[in-house]
Design a protein around this motif. Structure first.
Motif, PDB file in Angstrom:
ATOM      1  N   ASP A 286      36.884  42.984  42.294  1.00 54.45           N
ATOM      2  CA  ASP A 286      38.278  43.418  43.146  1.00 54.45           C
ATOM      3  C   ASP A 286      39.321  42.679  42.425  1.00 54.45           C
ATOM      4  OD1 ASP A 286      36.898  44.528  45.069  1.00 54.45           O
ATOM      5  OD2 ASP A 286      36.419  42.682  46.654  1.00 54.45           O
ATOM      6  N   ALA A 287      39.134  41.782  41.722  1.00 50.37           N
ATOM      7  CA  ALA A 287      40.199  41.084  41.059  1.00 50.37           C
ATOM      8  C   ALA A 287      40.631  41.778  39.836  1.00 50.37           C
ATOM      9  CB  ALA A 287      39.871  39.528  40.638  1.00 50.37           C
ATOM     10  N   VAL A 288      39.519  42.261  39.109  1.00 52.16           N
ATOM     11  CA  VAL A 288      39.671  43.385  38.249  1.00 52.16           C
ATOM     12  C   VAL A 288      40.562  44.426  38.474  1.00 52.16           C
ATOM     13  CG1 VAL A 288      38.517  45.210  36.758  1.00 52.16           C
ATOM     14  CG2 VAL A 288      37.620  42.988  37.045  1.00 52.16           C
ATOM     15  N   ARG A 289      40.487  45.167  39.678  1.00 49.61           N
ATOM     16  CA  ARG A 289      41.178  46.365  40.233  1.00 49.61           C
ATOM     17  C   ARG A 289      42.534  45.751  40.372  1.00 49.61           C
ATOM     18  NH1 ARG A 289      38.579  46.946  44.645  1.00 49.61           N
ATOM     19  NH2 ARG A 289      40.224  46.098  46.190  1.00 49.61           N
ATOM     20  N   VAL A 290      42.908  44.584  40.913  1.00 46.77           N
ATOM     21  CA  VAL A 290      44.221  44.076  40.682  1.00 46.77           C
ATOM     22  C   VAL A 290      44.926  44.058  39.284  1.00 46.77           C
ATOM     23  CG1 VAL A 290      45.836  42.248  41.207  1.00 46.77           C
ATOM     24  CG2 VAL A 290      44.244  42.818  42.928  1.00 46.77           C
ATOM     25  N   GLY A 291      44.085  43.638  38.493  1.00 50.10           N
ATOM     26  CA  GLY A 291      44.473  43.482  36.905  1.00 50.10           C
ATOM     27  C   GLY A 291      44.764  44.519  36.188  1.00 50.10           C
ATOM     28  N   MET A 292      43.873  45.729  36.536  1.00 48.29           N
ATOM     29  CA  MET A 292      43.998  46.998  35.947  1.00 48.29           C
ATOM     30  C   MET A 292      45.475  47.727  36.610  1.00 48.29           C
ATOM     31  SD  MET A 292      41.319  47.229  33.825  1.00 48.29           S
ATOM     32  CE  MET A 292      41.649  49.100  33.321  1.00 48.29           C
ATOM     33  N   LEU A 293      45.972  47.206  37.591  1.00 49.74           N
ATOM     34  CA  LEU A 293      47.093  47.776  38.166  1.00 49.74           C
ATOM     35  C   LEU A 293      48.352  46.957  37.819  1.00 49.74           C
ATOM     36  CD1 LEU A 293      46.034  48.293  41.871  1.00 49.74           C
ATOM     37  CD2 LEU A 293      46.561  50.110  40.286  1.00 49.74           C
ATOM     38  N   SER A 294      47.969  45.857  36.911  1.00 48.75           N
ATOM     39  CA  SER A 294      49.157  44.725  36.862  1.00 48.75           C
ATOM     40  C   SER A 294      49.962  45.526  35.720  1.00 48.75           C
ATOM     41  CB  SER A 294      48.640  43.531  36.449  1.00 48.75           C
ATOM     42  OG  SER A 294      49.602  42.692  35.977  1.00 48.75           O
ATOM     43  N   ARG A 295      51.255  45.254  35.514  1.00 47.43           N
ATOM     44  CA  ARG A 295      51.829  45.779  34.345  1.00 47.43           C
ATOM     45  C   ARG A 295      52.400  44.289  33.958  1.00 47.43           C
ATOM     46  NH1 ARG A 295      50.411  50.382  32.979  1.00 47.43           N
ATOM     47  NH2 ARG A 295      50.315  51.895  34.799  1.00 47.43           N
ATOM     48  N   THR A 296      52.060  43.239  34.169  1.00 51.35           N
ATOM     49  CA  THR A 296      52.546  42.206  33.511  1.00 51.35           C
ATOM     50  C   THR A 296      51.747  41.780  32.383  1.00 51.35           C
ATOM     51  OG1 THR A 296      51.140  40.534  34.845  1.00 51.35           O
ATOM     52  CG2 THR A 296      53.252  41.287  35.843  1.00 51.35           C
ATOM     53  N   ASP A 297      52.160  40.589  31.889  1.00 48.49           N
ATOM     54  CA  ASP A 297      51.415  39.893  30.604  1.00 48.49           C
ATOM     55  C   ASP A 297      50.498  39.000  30.845  1.00 48.49           C
ATOM     56  OD1 ASP A 297      53.103  38.147  30.959  1.00 48.49           O
ATOM     57  OD2 ASP A 297      53.836  38.033  29.018  1.00 48.49           O
ATOM     58  N   ARG A 298      50.143  38.743  32.196  1.00 46.13           N
ATOM     59  CA  ARG A 298      49.097  37.631  32.532  1.00 46.13           C
ATOM     60  C   ARG A 298      47.677  38.207  32.140  1.00 46.13           C
ATOM     61  NH1 ARG A 298      49.023  37.302  39.073  1.00 46.13           N
ATOM     62  NH2 ARG A 298      47.144  35.728  38.460  1.00 46.13           N
ATOM     63  N   TRP A 299      46.872  36.896  31.740  1.00 44.01           N
ATOM     64  CA  TRP A 299      45.647  37.361  31.462  1.00 44.01           C
ATOM     65  C   TRP A 299      44.497  36.975  32.463  1.00 44.01           C
ATOM     66  CZ3 TRP A 299      42.118  33.370  30.757  1.00 44.01           C
ATOM     67  CH2 TRP A 299      42.731  31.992  30.801  1.00 44.01           C
ATOM     68  N   LEU A 300      44.748  36.120  33.417  1.00 46.11           N
ATOM     69  CA  LEU A 300      43.762  35.789  34.497  1.00 46.11           C
ATOM     70  C   LEU A 300      44.201  36.173  35.793  1.00 46.11           C
ATOM     71  CD1 LEU A 300      41.415  33.900  35.008  1.00 46.11           C
ATOM     72  CD2 LEU A 300      43.115  32.108  35.450  1.00 46.11           C
ATOM     73  N   PHE A 301      43.035  36.889  36.435  1.00 46.75           N
ATOM     74  CA  PHE A 301      43.353  37.248  37.771  1.00 46.75           C
ATOM     75  C   PHE A 301      42.366  36.696  38.567  1.00 46.75           C
ATOM     76  CE2 PHE A 301      45.053  40.381  34.773  1.00 46.75           C
ATOM     77  CZ  PHE A 301      46.068  40.615  35.356  1.00 46.75           C
ATOM     78  N   ASP A 302      42.635  35.734  39.297  1.00 42.97           N
ATOM     79  CA  ASP A 302      41.709  34.796  40.230  1.00 42.97           C
ATOM     80  C   ASP A 302      41.747  35.547  41.476  1.00 42.97           C
ATOM     81  OD1 ASP A 302      40.262  32.855  41.467  1.00 42.97           O
ATOM     82  OD2 ASP A 302      41.416  31.298  40.631  1.00 42.97           O
TER      83      ASP A 302
END
Length: 404
Positions: A286-302
């Motif tokens: 589920d956190a991956v799904r948020v990460g794949m939608l992210s347009r920021t340069d953050r690397w960690l999705f907790d």
């Protein structure tokens, strides 16, 4: 999904309008395929499908916009899905069917566009060009995809990873698996308390399974894991779990660590036993799904920070309305709004301490006070009410989602 530099280069060539049309076309292709072939809508495959659809759509639009001669060579990104599916019990027939569905969808959409926007006298030539472009790309996709899948599948079935992945998939699907048998096959104790990670690379150039596995191992060991299980899922992703022999939870990585070049990490909550092994993994997905939608340069999705957004992201339109409704003007995409959100989150995380916030952000106390006042104004002053104050406090650890 595709690297922004690659998209920007095409914008420079053909303009933002055609590129935006291609991205919209790719999303439609992806949704159409996953509706018809649910086997391709799972983690690790749907992302590659979307990336491949974007690559194909951009190639189509570029050829049409530039009225260029067609080079019958599919983009490299359109072929990565064949490698990813080899170890996921997805047959070549599904891949070839997906090409047919993409072809049919693209033809329908592009012909509709021609009918809406072109005079009747120009439509025949436009339709002929559309057919030429699509036929050339699809014809090569069939041949190259079949070749890539056959090569990857032959390597996969002879590997020990195939046996381990089959057993792990049974656990994740909720099938009964004896813990002692799993321990022998996996070399990992399912009865412990687990923290799951998913580590992936957005860019093909960073897609080294060994590097991704090493990253997962390093993060888990740094969090106190004494046992780890790491499985490659194609070339661009690994699934990983860590546990401690003492039964304590493995400490998840934090965003204060050194950013990982070209690599992103999603982490689930610690959970115990066979069910916890699966639960933490599904939370990481589920956190991956948020990460794949992210347009920021953050690397960690907790998931601990993103649980509400992860749930809302299954309905993106509703999620966007929720954010706008709750944050008002504070939900803006510009740098001033981002700065105010960051300050507000820090202020709430420090139990509304102006001094602690100022120290953490390296600004003056009066600057913090001004930003908090400005944030309240942008939200319509609602944070002054007791009810909303509680909601802001409850949501403080999740407010990073507004910058995802």
């Amino acid at each position: 999904m595709l690297p922004s530099a690659q998209v920007n280069r095409l914008v420079d060539r053909v303009g933002a309008g055609p590129v935006a049309c291609a991205i919209t076309l790719a999303q439609g292709m992806t949704d159409h395929v996953t509706t018809q072939i649910p086997q391709l809508g799972v983690d690790g495959l749907v992302q590659e499908l979307r990336k491949g659809c974007e690559a194909v759509a951009l190639s189509i639009v570029a050829a049409l916009a530039e009225n260029a001669e067609v080079v019958p060579e599919p983009p490299a990104e359109a072929l990565t899905g064949a490698v990813e599916t080899a170890g996921r019990a997805v047959g070549i027939e599904h891949l070839l069917q997906s090409v047919q569905l993409v072809h049919a969808y693209a033809v329908r959409e592009l012909l509709d566009e021609a009918e809406r926007h072109l005079p009747a006298s120009d439509r025949f030539a436009a339709v002929a060009h559309v057919w030429e472009v699509l036929f050339a790309i699809v014809n090569q996709l069939y041949a190259e995809m079949t070749r890539e899948f056959s090569r990857a599948h032959a390597a996969w079935v002879t590997s020990s990873a195939a046996v381990r992945m089959e057993l792990v998939q049974d656990v994740l699907d909720g099938k009964p698996v004896a813990a002692d048998h799993a321990h022998r096959v996996l070399g990992y104790d399912l009865t412990r308390r687990h923290t799951a990670l998913v580590v992936w690379a957005d860019d093909l150039e960073q897609a080294d399974p060994g590097r991704l596995a090493g990253c997962a191992e390093q993060l888990l060991r740094a969090g106190g894991a004494t046992g780890t299980l790491i499985l490659p899922v194609g070339r661009q992703r690994v699934w990983a779990w860590g546990s401690s022999v003492r039964g304590a939870s493995v400490t998840p990585p934090t965003s204060t660590g050194t950013p990982l070049s070209g690599i992103r990490v999603a982490v689930g909550l610690p959970a115990s036993g066979v069910e916890g092994f699966a639960l933490s993994h599904h939370q990481a997905l589920d956190a991956v799904r948020v990460g794949m939608l992210s347009r920021t340069d953050r690397w960690l999705f907790d998931y601990a920070e993103l649980d509400v957004i992860a749930m809302l992201s299954t309905r993106l339109d509703e999620a966007r309305r929720f954010v706008r409704r709750e944050l008002g003007g504070l939900a803006g995409s510009g740098e001033p709004a981002t700065t105010l959100r960051t300050t507000l989150k820090c202020y709430l995380d420090t139990e509304r301490s102006l001094n602690a916030t100022a120290e953490l952000l390296h600004v003056a106390r009066n600057t913090v006070a001004y930003r908090i006042q400005r944030a309240e104004q942008l939200r319509g002053g609602r944070s002054r009410s007791g009810g909303c104050t509680f909601r802001l406090r409850w949501r403080s650890r999740r407010s990073s989602a507004t910058s995802c």
